[in-house]
Design an enzyme around this catalytic site. Structure first.
Site, short mmCIF file in Angstrom:
data_model
loop_
_atom_site.label_atom_id
_atom_site.label_comp_id
_atom_site.label_asym_id
_atom_site.label_seq_id
_atom_site.Cartn_x
_atom_site.Cartn_y
_atom_site.Cartn_z
N ASP A 488 -4.72 5.67 4.12
CA ASP A 488 -4.79 7.25 4.62
C ASP A 488 -4.20 7.98 3.56
O ASP A 488 -4.51 9.39 3.88
CB ASP A 488 -3.99 7.19 5.70
CG ASP A 488 -4.31 6.71 7.03
OD1 ASP A 488 -5.72 6.82 7.30
OD2 ASP A 488 -3.53 6.27 7.72
C1 GLC Z 1 0.97 9.29 7.71
C2 GLC Z 1 1.37 7.78 7.10
C3 GLC Z 1 0.68 6.64 6.86
C4 GLC Z 1 -0.09 6.67 8.12
C5 GLC Z 1 -0.93 7.78 8.54
C6 GLC Z 1 -1.56 7.98 9.85
O1 GLC Z 1 0.13 9.40 6.60
O2 GLC Z 1 2.28 7.85 5.78
O3 GLC Z 1 1.04 5.52 6.58
O4 GLC Z 1 -1.33 5.57 8.12
O5 GLC Z 1 -0.10 8.83 8.68
O6 GLC Z 1 -2.24 8.84 10.16
C1 GLC Z 2 -0.91 2.95 8.70
C2 GLC Z 2 -2.25 3.25 9.42
C3 GLC Z 2 -3.32 2.52 9.01
C4 GLC Z 2 -3.71 2.60 7.41
C5 GLC Z 2 -2.39 2.35 6.69
C6 GLC Z 2 -2.43 2.66 5.22
O1 GLC Z 2 -0.43 1.57 8.94
O2 GLC Z 2 -2.06 2.93 10.71
O3 GLC Z 2 -4.70 3.08 9.62
O4 GLC Z 2 -4.97 1.89 6.97
O5 GLC Z 2 -1.30 3.16 7.19
O6 GLC Z 2 -2.65 4.14 5.04
#
Ligand code: GLC
Ligand code: GLC
Length: 813
Positions: A488
């Protein structure tokens, strides 16, 4: 049973499938989840937490303040006033030093034992099967030689249903609160006079000596939960809340003779009524459903019976797959805790934990699909429904809403879509479901798209997903990344210098050409499954067309995605390579190594091995494998959120545990058993029992992240419970290390275990059959698969042929 050590705060009781916590002062609240089908509770080792019906945002029953001081304040509290000494069975919030404290977190229940001045309180908390209620049994025993006169108070604080507005809209909230008290039943009916057809109640099976429903009366305007004024006064005020903050508290004035015990059962329940049946008189709610619900548990005996039912339910769930290897901690994880966490992640996705507020993310599209791979064997029907629900949030063009709300099952418009890895996870989820169950009929289910347009078969949804990815390619023939892929925080299209913007939803370059090697690997891996699905249902042209796309993708990866020793991570919007030795920071990333190797790219020409060797050299450390190296030392506008984190945390070179099993699977595919097992063990908290002071989160569940080697405190975990690590670690361990792997035609056996393991066994229920599997390592004479003593060609137990019970032996040379 591992012994308690000074720094471990507790121990595993494998016999009872419990983790026993021996101090109320764990490094963080160590929680448990209650409920498995629609009504849920989160409960900490000091009885903190909250419960909700289906949706932690829209139907929150009890109030919980995140980010509180102390951190875990608010829960189901019982206060005991024993001759002026006030304490709680679970140790908090009074913090009175107890003579004995124990919390046993079990599967779907938690039990607390507190002792003070020869009075013992045993509190059991659970959510019975099929019941929209938390139930508590409190047993008090006077172990002294004198009669005790005790004041006992129950306490919960109501949330005004919508957890988000409950924490925001005080000008309204402070006037809307309404309760009704009738004998031992306290009803919460805020907003019931208008649009809500549901209420909550808190009841008990012993006649009360008083009650309170107004928080300030009970606690006192300037007191805390640790010293409510009513409890100090040892007498309820019989307050009736009108607005402000409604609570529910029962009061008992108990006399316990020497040696005497008393058991009281409580229920915190939720009822939905039809509009016509809401009232029994003007502004008097219809109490019947509440009274009927409570009748199921209104004696200690009935309560215990529900606990037994829950225990056998869990036994059945776990019995589907039980392993016995030479490694006790591996067994404990696979047989109990990992499967338990798999159910929780399946139920919650990333919505409600002690780190997810329940109002933020709802059910993640990618997360929920991945969660199914650790859970399908336990509850295939629930997984089938989930896959179809997810499918119904897909858009016509094959893309997906990134999240949806469990109550409405509608995609969350405020986050939207364009996370370009989302669609391909649909194929993983469905293929995995069919492999477990053999139920191909899921492909024919009619499912609408998100706009409720005409329903098409679920297969058509998968086709839309495949084609969406296949046709969204950039200049190198690699998949466009969109807002982000699995990571993300790698935001190649955001370009934001404005702290008021979201990295993930602000797409400044919608037409951008940034490409992802992670999605490329994912497309090849799950594209191959798509081909097999097409072939099975006779769509050979479609299968061939898909194969062509996949072959082109493999060529593109080999040609433009290879950095010399490992796979690149991405190309940014200007066509610059990310995750290349040419970069000063972020030279190598884990995701593309994992996904390209799992897809089988480079297995034949040495690239796969070289990529995993590079992972070991650059990314692996004692606590797991970090996400990338070197960590980003400053914010880089072209990379987005990933570079916003301090080095060693989260996506900036933290050990983002979710992706570690990908490498473990890759190593198993290369046949490197010791490495596969070692990576599996490094992030598994069950192996870290004596490191709890550093690790901090619960030793029985995975956390999303463990601080990496660049962090101030490497090995410190954060964000426990709701992480894809659970499903993926389980999948890697069972399907790739033990190699017990469901496939379309049956159960295949493809172990990759270390030489030091002489053998292992697995009890596996599969499509109605029961296989007793023994795998023998280092075998000098026999090789391969034997079923009921007969040698079988290949390594798959054909489920059509081997129904019922069979003894399966597998020999490895
Ligand atoms: C934030 C977190 C990330 C997560 C995301 C979900 O960016 O750092 O880990 O996956 O939110 O929307
Ligand atoms: C968090 C989110 C997942 C994403 C991950 C890496 O665990 O829930 O959707 O893939 O962060 O950013």
């Amino acid at each position: 049973m591992t012994q308690n050590t000074e720094t471990s705060f507790g121990y595993f009781d494998d016999e009872n499938k419990e983790f026993v916590i021996t101090s109320p002062h764990t490094p963080l609240p160590w929680i448990n989840y209650l409920g498995n089908d629609g009504f849920y509770g989160l409960i900490s080792n000091t009885a903190g937490g909250y419960c909700f019906y289906k949706d932690a945002k829209f139907r929150r029953l009890t109030r919980y303040r995140y980010n509180n001081v102390p951190m875990d304040s608010g829960g189901r509290y019982f206060y005991i006033n024993d001759n002026g000494v006030v304490w709680n069975p679970a140790g908090r919030p009074c913090n009175t030093e107890l003579d004995f404290y124990q919390c046993r977190h079990g599967l779907g229940y938690s039990r607390f034992i507190g002792r003070k001045n020869e009075l013992e309180a045993e509190l059991t908390v659970t959510i019975p099967l099929e019941m929209n209620a938390e139930v508590y049994k409190l047993k008090l025993t006077n172990n002294s030689e004198q009669t005790k006169q005790i004041g006992l108070f129950s306490f919960i604080e109501w949330c005004l249903w919508n957890a988000q507005t409950d924490g925001e809209n005080f000008q309204r909230n402070l006037s809307t609160g309404e309760v009704e008290v009738d004998g031992n039943f306290i009803f919460h009916k805020t907003e019931y006079r208008e649009r809500r057809n549901h209420y909550a109640f808190f009841a008990c099976n012993k006649d009360i000596d008083g009650f309170d429903t107004d928080r300030e009366t009970f606690v006192g305007m300037y007191n805390g939960f640790n010293n409510p004024q009513v409890v100090s006064a040892n007498k309820a005020a019989n307050s009736v809340a009108h607005g402000w903050s409604p609570i529910a508290s029962h009061y008992f004035n108990l006399q316990l003779a020497a040696g005497q015990s008393e058991e009281i059962v409580f229920m915190l329940g939720y009822c939905e009524l039809s509009r016509e049946n809401k009232w029994q008189a003007l502004n008097q709610i219809n109490q019947t459903p509440a009274r009927e619900l409570f009748a199921h548990v209104d004696t200690a005996k009935k309560f215990d019976h529900q606990c037994k039912r829950l225990r056998s339910y869990w036994q059945e769930c776990l019995d589907v797959c039980q392993v016995n290897t030479p490694d006790d901690r591996f067994n404990r994880s696979i047989n109990i805790w990992n499967q338990y966490q798999n159910m929780v992640t399946f139920n919650m996705s990333r919505s409600a934990s002690y780190y997810e507020s329940g109002i933020g993310r709802g059910m993640g599209f990618r997360d929920s699909h991945q969660d199914t791979i650790g859970f399908t064997h336990i509850a295939p029907a629930a997984v089938r429904q989930r896959l179809l629900d997810l499918s119904a949030t897909q858009k016509q063009d094959g893309s997906a809403y990134h999240q949806y709300q469990p109550l409405t099952k509608k995609g969350n418009a405020d986050i939207g879509g364009n996370f370009n890895d989302d669609p391909m996870w649909m194929i993983l989820g469905t293929a995995n479901y069919i492999k477990e169950t053999g139920d191909w009929s899921i492909l024919d289910e009619k499912v609408p798209f998100d706009d409720n347009s005409q329903a098409v078969s679920h297969f058509e949804h998968l086709r839309a997903a495949f084609n969406h990815t296949a046709n969204k390619l950039g200049p190198h023939g690699l998949p466009l990344i969109g807002r982000a892929d699995w990571n993300d925080c790698l935001n190649l299209n955001c370009y934001s210098n404005d702290p008021n913007e979201s990295f993930q939803t602000t797409e400044h370059r919608k037409d951008s050409v940034a490409e992802s090697l992670m999605i490329a690997g994912q497309f090849v891996l799950y594209g191959q499954e798509y081909v097999r699905l097409c072939q099975h249902i006779g769509m050979f042209e479609e299968a061939n067309a898909a194969k062509t796309h996949i072959e082109k993708m493999i060529t593109a990866v080999e040609q433009y995605g290879w950095d010399g020793q490992w796979f690149l991570r991405a190309y940014d919007a200007d066509g610059k390579a990310i995750g290349s030795h040419k970069n000063a920071e972020g030279k190598i990333f884990i995701e593309s190594q994992g996904f390209c190797v799992m897809a089988g790219i480079g297995l034949e020409n040495g690239k796969a091995q070289s990529a995993l060797d590079a992972v070991e050299e650059h990314l692996a450390c004692d606590f797991g494998i970090v996400l990338q190296q070197p960590a980003f030392s400053r914010y880089d506008i072209a990379l987005g959120e990933i570079s916003s984190y301090p080095p060693g945390y989260k996506e900036n070179a933290g050990i983002f545990c979710h992706n570690n099993p990908w490498i473990c699977i890759g190593e198993a595919m290369l046949g490197r058993a010791d490495k596969a097992l070692s990576y599996y063990q490094r992030i598994n908290p069950i192996y870290l029992q004596d490191l709890q002071q550093t690790h901090k989160t619960e030793p029985y569940v995975y956390s999303q992240m463990v601080a990496g080697k660049d962090a101030a405190i490497p090995g410190e975990a954060k964000n426990s419970w709701l992480t894809g690590t659970a499903a993926w670690s389980y999948y890697a361990a069972v399907q790739y290390i033990l190699g017990i792997r469901p496939d379309y035609q049956g159960l295949s056996i493809t172990p990759c275990i270390p030489k030091s393991w002489p053998s292992f066994t697995v009890q596996r229920k599969f499509r109605g059959a029961h296989y007793q599997i023994s795998v023998h390592n280092n075998s000098s004479d026999k090789q391969g698969l034997y079923i009921d003593g007969q040698a079988i060609a290949g390594n798959t137990i054909d489920s059509a042929k081997y129904t019922e019970n069979h003894v399966v032996e597998f020999y490895i040379g």
